[in-house]
Design an enzyme around this catalytic site. Structure first.
Site, mmCIF file in Angstrom:
data_model
loop_
_atom_site.group_PDB
_atom_site.id
_atom_site.type_symbol
_atom_site.label_atom_id
_atom_site.label_comp_id
_atom_site.label_asym_id
_atom_site.label_seq_id
_atom_site.Cartn_x
_atom_site.Cartn_y
_atom_site.Cartn_z
ATOM 1 C CD GLU A 142 -8.225 2.409 4.970
ATOM 2 O OE1 GLU A 142 -7.605 1.503 5.567
ATOM 3 O OE2 GLU A 142 -7.672 3.204 4.176
ATOM 4 C CD GLU A 183 -2.934 1.171 2.282
ATOM 5 O OE1 GLU A 183 -3.842 2.019 2.257
ATOM 6 O OE2 GLU A 183 -2.830 0.304 3.172
#
Length: 285
Positions: free
Chosen positions: A243, A149
């Protein structure tokens, strides 16, 4: 019609992963219309794979896993012992992911998650590349993809842009290591978000959809029309995960690292359902 499975981070619903938290989060994710729940695998040795797998089966859900390495287990440390501790930590998380049937383990898995005082050293970067390559070989045996990420400068000193992460992946040279992009972080670090996505066509394996202030989608500064247009252009068909974080749901470790000091929303179920609708509409646009 959309081809992507839709995911939601468990932190929208719960702050921990006890068996009770697990069942609550999986049930809520299912009720809100998601296909996948992303489980934060912090302190993986404390988690129950049995309870997690039972909850997933009970509610007909799939799971992905994510984490950020602690500073005492920094894969990108110059100190070989600290880097080795990071590899051990990541391997434990991988074993948990495999045990619950997850085919994805991502996040800040290449170095310590948090604010650093200085850039990563060349030796530390080499340690991280070598360790990810070894863990990827183990992950391949489980059918698990590792996602790196790309996060902002306050959460990593190693991979802050898609370009940096693509170069890192090229060095690792493992087919099951992919790029994980997050619109919240891209909004901070990328010169051109659309271009970053278009250039990542061969690498992209996971996407987080998050607003600029971590709150409800469409209420901040992220240019979502351009982002989804770029995802369409590269024919991205993997998981798209919502998210978001609010002080309404407190995770002792994660909330402090992410600096979640205020309420960005007060109703997790409403926020999650609205996000599912927002993403579905954008993917079908």
């Amino acid at each position: 019609m959309i081809m992507n499975k839709l995911g939601v981070h468990a932190g929208v619903f719960v702050g921990g992963w006890s068996p009770a938290d697990c069942d609550t989060a999986v049930a809520k994710a299912s009720a809100c219309g998601f296909d996948v729940i992303e489980i934060p695998v912090f302190e993986p040795e404390t988690l129950s794979s049995t309870a997690t797998l039972q909850a997933l089966r009970r509610h007909g859900m799939e799971a992905t896993c994510s984490l950020g390495l602690p500073f005492e287990a920094d894969l990108a440390a110059e100190d070989a012992a600290v880097s080795a501790a990071g590899e051990e930590y990541l391997t434990t998380a991988l074993d948990f992911a495999a045990a619950i049937g997850s085919s994805y383990l991502g996040g800040v898995i290449y170095g310590a998650f948090g604010k650093h005082a200085e850039p990563v050293s060349p030796a530390g970067r080499r340690n991280a590349v070598a360790a990810i390559r070894r863990v990827a070989a183990r992950a391949a045996g489980h059918g698990v993809t590792l996602g790196l990420e790309t996060v902002n400068r306050y959460e990593s000193n190693l991979l802050n842009t898609a370009e940096q992460t693509r170069a890192f992946i090229d060095e690792v040279d493992a087919a099951n290591v992919r790029l994980h992009l997050d619109t919240y972080h891209m909004n901070i670090e990328e010169h051109d978000v659309t271009d970053a996505i278009l250039r990542s066509r061969r690498y992209l394996g996971y996407v987080h959809i998050g607003e600029s202030h971590r709150g409800p989608l469409g209420t901040g500064t992220v240019d979502f029309p351009s982002i989804f247009e770029a995802l369409h252009a590269i024919h991205y068909e993997q998981i798209v995960t919502f998210e978001s974080f609010s002080s309404q749901v407190v995770s002792p470790g994660l909330s402090s690292t992410l600096a979640i000091w205020r309420d960005t929303w007060d109703d997790p179920d409403k926020t999650a359902t609205a996000a599912r609708d927002f993403i579905t509409q954008a993917l079908n646009g």
